[in-house]
Design an enzyme around this catalytic site. Structure first.
Site, PDB file in Angstrom:
ATOM      1  CG  ASP A  89      38.863  62.613  47.915  1.00  0.00           C
ATOM      2  OD1 ASP A  89      38.963  62.096  49.245  1.00  0.00           O
ATOM      3  OD2 ASP A  89      38.139  63.602  47.874  1.00  0.00           O
ATOM      4  CE  LYS A 151      35.341  64.712  45.824  1.00  0.00           C
ATOM      5  NZ  LYS A 151      36.724  64.541  45.450  1.00  0.00           N
ATOM      6  CE  LYS A 180      35.990  66.580  48.829  1.00  0.00           C
ATOM      7  NZ  LYS A 180      37.551  66.207  48.727  1.00  0.00           N
TER       8      LYS A 180
END
Length: 221
Positions: A89, A151, A180
């Site tokens: 991430d 995300k 996400k």
């Protein structure tokens, strides 16, 4: 929906110790979470503790500000994978995005994806720092790269994911780009709502209480 397997059980607090990480891992095993999300320093430990399980190891790169030199982010990602991470991430460079240096953003994301090969790459755009129009632009930008997920948040800004964030992302993302949701997800209602809005992964430190509430809800019927 079995929410357990799409939760990244998260502990990114700077004061977290190895014992805290071991507790997180035991919770992930007990509640069958799909992944844990931890700082890079703990990846080797997690790899050892999660041996013979299907739980994925997610770690963060350029976290939480995203303003590190690109070469440093690439090296951090490469080392994380070497230590046993399954997914990365990364935080987008917000300043470069704000000044519309979009080619810089595209290049950085694609360079990190190249560094990690077939491993999953999620790009954190930090929606709290962006206007709705900027969220739309950032979503389109990430969609044009080789990233696997967009995300919403690091969880370190003044707010996390919101319903409007998810709506904007869903309206502007490519078909291949997954979502996400993370940051401030503390209850089952939020998770169910974000799932309906298109999120297929969730990052939260409140995973255990959310799943306990889900179990209680099921037991009422």
């Amino acid at each position: 929906m079995n929410f357990n397997v799409i939760i990244d059980h998260t502990l990114l607090k700077p004061q977290a110790t190895s014992q805290d990480i071991k507790i997180l891992i035991e919770e992930a095993k007990k509640y069958n979470f799909g992944a844990i999300c931890i700082a890079p320093i703990w990846v080797k430990l997690a790899k050892k503790e999660l041996k013979n399980t299907n739980i994925k190891i997610v770690t963060v790169i350029g976290f939480p500000l995203g303003s590190q030199i690109s070469a440093i982010k690439q090296k951090e990602a490469s080392l994380a994978i070497a230590h046993g991470a399954d997914e990365i991430d990364m935080v987008m460079n917000i300043g470069k995005f704000k000044e519309k240096d979009f080619q810089f953003i595209i290049n950085e994301i694609n360079q990190i994806k190249k560094e990690i090969g077939t491993k999953i790459l999620k790009v954190i755009i930090e929606t709290a720092l962006l206007s709705p129009h900027e969220i739309a632009d950032a979503t389109k930008l990430v969609s044009s790269t080789n990233a696997d997920f967009i995300k919403t948040s690091t969880g370190f800004s003044y707010r996390g994911a919101s319903e409007q964030d998810l709506k904007t992302i869903k309206e502007n993302k490519s078909e291949k780009l997954a979502i996400k949701a993370a940051g401030g997800i503390t209850n089952l209602a939020d998770m169910e709502n974000f799932y309906r809005l298109g999120a297929t992964r969730f990052g939260t430190s409140k995973s255990v209480s959310i799943i306990k509430n889900l179990t209680d809800k099921k037991n009422k019927y």
